[in-house]
Design a protein around this motif. Structure first.
Motif, mmCIF file in Angstrom:
data_model
loop_
_atom_site.group_PDB
_atom_site.id
_atom_site.type_symbol
_atom_site.label_atom_id
_atom_site.label_comp_id
_atom_site.label_asym_id
_atom_site.label_seq_id
_atom_site.Cartn_x
_atom_site.Cartn_y
_atom_site.Cartn_z
ATOM 1 N N GLU A 95 0.897 -1.223 0.035
ATOM 2 C CA GLU A 95 -0.160 0.007 0.101
ATOM 3 C C GLU A 95 0.730 1.189 -0.054
ATOM 4 O OE1 GLU A 95 -3.114 2.308 2.828
ATOM 5 O OE2 GLU A 95 -3.288 0.153 2.608
ATOM 6 N N THR A 96 1.971 1.233 0.703
ATOM 7 C CA THR A 96 2.891 2.505 0.652
ATOM 8 C C THR A 96 3.538 2.633 -0.647
ATOM 9 O OG1 THR A 96 3.476 1.858 2.966
ATOM 10 C CG2 THR A 96 4.883 3.271 1.827
ATOM 11 N N ARG A 97 3.700 1.796 -1.271
ATOM 12 C CA ARG A 97 4.452 1.716 -2.535
ATOM 13 C C ARG A 97 3.404 2.094 -3.624
ATOM 14 N NH1 ARG A 97 7.563 4.093 -4.833
ATOM 15 N NH2 ARG A 97 8.028 3.383 -6.627
ATOM 16 N N ILE A 98 2.178 1.640 -3.620
ATOM 17 C CA ILE A 98 1.302 1.815 -4.690
ATOM 18 C C ILE A 98 0.912 3.339 -4.533
ATOM 19 C CG2 ILE A 98 -0.798 1.337 -3.778
ATOM 20 C CD1 ILE A 98 0.411 0.981 -7.425
ATOM 21 N N ARG A 99 0.800 3.909 -3.408
ATOM 22 C CA ARG A 99 0.508 5.403 -3.112
ATOM 23 C C ARG A 99 1.411 6.297 -3.901
ATOM 24 N NH1 ARG A 99 -3.258 6.683 0.203
ATOM 25 N NH2 ARG A 99 -4.047 5.063 1.780
ATOM 26 N N ALA A 100 2.838 6.112 -3.584
ATOM 27 C CA ALA A 100 3.970 6.800 -4.026
ATOM 28 C C ALA A 100 3.889 6.485 -5.625
ATOM 29 C CB ALA A 100 5.258 6.368 -3.539
ATOM 30 N N GLU A 101 3.877 5.188 -6.073
ATOM 31 C CA GLU A 101 3.819 5.037 -7.604
ATOM 32 C C GLU A 101 2.659 5.813 -8.295
ATOM 33 O OE1 GLU A 101 5.849 3.370 -10.836
ATOM 34 O OE2 GLU A 101 6.523 3.062 -8.642
ATOM 35 N N VAL A 102 1.512 5.623 -7.782
ATOM 36 C CA VAL A 102 0.325 6.286 -8.323
ATOM 37 C C VAL A 102 0.658 7.929 -8.681
ATOM 38 C CG1 VAL A 102 -1.127 6.616 -6.666
ATOM 39 C CG2 VAL A 102 -2.102 6.260 -8.833
ATOM 40 N N GLU A 103 1.020 8.530 -7.365
ATOM 41 C CA GLU A 103 1.518 10.028 -7.621
ATOM 42 C C GLU A 103 2.773 10.235 -8.739
ATOM 43 O OE1 GLU A 103 2.403 13.528 -4.463
ATOM 44 O OE2 GLU A 103 1.427 11.819 -3.781
ATOM 45 N N GLU A 104 3.684 9.419 -8.687
ATOM 46 C CA GLU A 104 4.600 9.950 -9.365
ATOM 47 C C GLU A 104 4.186 9.588 -11.008
ATOM 48 O OE1 GLU A 104 7.935 6.667 -10.381
ATOM 49 O OE2 GLU A 104 8.514 7.237 -8.545
ATOM 50 N N VAL A 110 -3.843 9.786 -3.590
ATOM 51 C CA VAL A 110 -4.989 8.797 -3.328
ATOM 52 C C VAL A 110 -5.395 9.002 -1.733
ATOM 53 C CG1 VAL A 110 -5.316 7.488 -5.314
ATOM 54 C CG2 VAL A 110 -3.886 6.886 -3.495
ATOM 55 N N GLY A 111 -6.575 8.973 -1.669
ATOM 56 C CA GLY A 111 -6.894 8.826 0.004
ATOM 57 C C GLY A 111 -7.220 7.158 0.333
ATOM 58 N N ALA A 138 -10.752 12.162 -7.266
ATOM 59 C CA ALA A 138 -11.520 13.514 -7.832
ATOM 60 C C ALA A 138 -10.522 14.252 -8.586
ATOM 61 C CB ALA A 138 -12.219 14.074 -6.631
ATOM 62 N N PRO A 139 -11.116 15.140 -9.487
ATOM 63 C CA PRO A 139 -10.073 15.978 -10.145
ATOM 64 C C PRO A 139 -9.200 16.702 -9.189
ATOM 65 C CG PRO A 139 -12.261 16.114 -11.213
ATOM 66 C CD PRO A 139 -12.377 15.188 -9.941
ATOM 67 N N GLN A 140 -9.730 17.289 -8.225
ATOM 68 C CA GLN A 140 -8.930 17.990 -7.147
ATOM 69 C C GLN A 140 -7.865 17.056 -6.402
ATOM 70 O OE1 GLN A 140 -12.287 17.473 -6.884
ATOM 71 N NE2 GLN A 140 -12.886 17.203 -4.902
ATOM 72 N N ASP A 141 -7.736 15.925 -6.556
ATOM 73 C CA ASP A 141 -6.877 14.923 -6.143
ATOM 74 C C ASP A 141 -5.362 15.000 -6.815
ATOM 75 O OD1 ASP A 141 -8.772 14.125 -4.220
ATOM 76 O OD2 ASP A 141 -9.169 12.444 -5.073
ATOM 77 N N ARG A 142 -5.454 15.690 -8.079
ATOM 78 C CA ARG A 142 -4.275 15.721 -8.812
ATOM 79 C C ARG A 142 -3.381 16.883 -8.315
ATOM 80 N NH1 ARG A 142 -3.567 15.821 -15.535
ATOM 81 N NH2 ARG A 142 -1.346 14.738 -15.219
ATOM 82 N N VAL A 143 -2.202 16.257 -7.804
ATOM 83 C CA VAL A 143 -1.246 17.265 -7.163
ATOM 84 C C VAL A 143 0.001 17.894 -7.980
ATOM 85 C CG1 VAL A 143 -1.903 16.726 -4.805
ATOM 86 C CG2 VAL A 143 -0.158 15.509 -5.885
#
Length: 193
Positions: A95-104, A110-111, A138-143
């Motif tokens: 879970e830690t890795r997929i959070r970083a990967e999806v943002e990268e 993601v929440g 949601a669109p506002q989740d794009r950082v």
């Protein structure tokens, strides 16, 4: 009886340890009839990984990526591969890795992340176990812009499409990546019912 009681490893040769690790192993396996049979197998160890499907229920959309994959190219696929974001664990928790990967890859932070299932993707030769997740966005989740890691050779494009278009892409062959097909089918059965 455990499977470990039915396997005797005799010899392991490392054939390559460049990008990942390719080994050739001589072992004996106790067959169902009780006889021992000697076999040779090559295993490709690239580590375990994680993948995720981002979905928006209200808009009935999913986020997918497009990128060049050399192995598919040399197998005759002359296009960028459409995929769910994914990456190797590199010693991190899935879970830690997929959070970083999806943002990268996508720029989305993601929440809630829902574990969906784990699967061996090519168990005849590849040791990798892949952890599958789904998460709302949601669109506002794009950082950030996403796009991947240039140092790793990534040049990742982002696609937002309706789940119906994505599912149709499976039928037409536009989407032909196994992990992506599995997550889209899961979404059709359990998320976008």
């Amino acid at each position: 009886m455990s499977i470990a009681d039915r396997v005797q490893v005799h010899e392991v040769q490392t054939l390559s340890a460049d990008w990942y690790v390719l080994k050739k192993t001589r072992f004996s396996f106790r067959r169902s009839d009780g006889d021992w049979q000697e076999q040779w197998r090559e295993t490709y160890d690239r580590g375990n990984g994680a993948t995720i499907l981002l979905y928006n229920l209200d808009r009935r959309t999913v986020i997918l990526t497009r990128q060049f994959r050399y192995p598919t190219f040399v197998n005759g696929y002359d296009d960028l591969l459409i995929e769910t974001p994914a990456g190797l664990l590199d010693q991190a928790e899935p879970e830690t890795r997929i959070r970083a990967e999806v943002e990268e890859e996508t720029g989305f932070r993601v929440g809630i992340v829902e574990p969906v299932f784990d699967a061996f993707m090519s168990p005849g030769s590849v040791t990798e176990k892949l952890h599958f997740f789904a998460a709302p966005y949601a669109p506002q989740d794009r950082v950030s812009a996403g796009g991947g890691n240039i140092e790793e050779g990534e040049d990742i494009g982002l696609l937002e499409m309706t789940v119906d278009v994505a599912l149709a892409g499976i039928r037409t062959g536009t989407i032909c990546d196994a992990k992506t097909i599995m997550l889209l089918q899961y979404a059709a059965l359990h998320i976008f019912r």
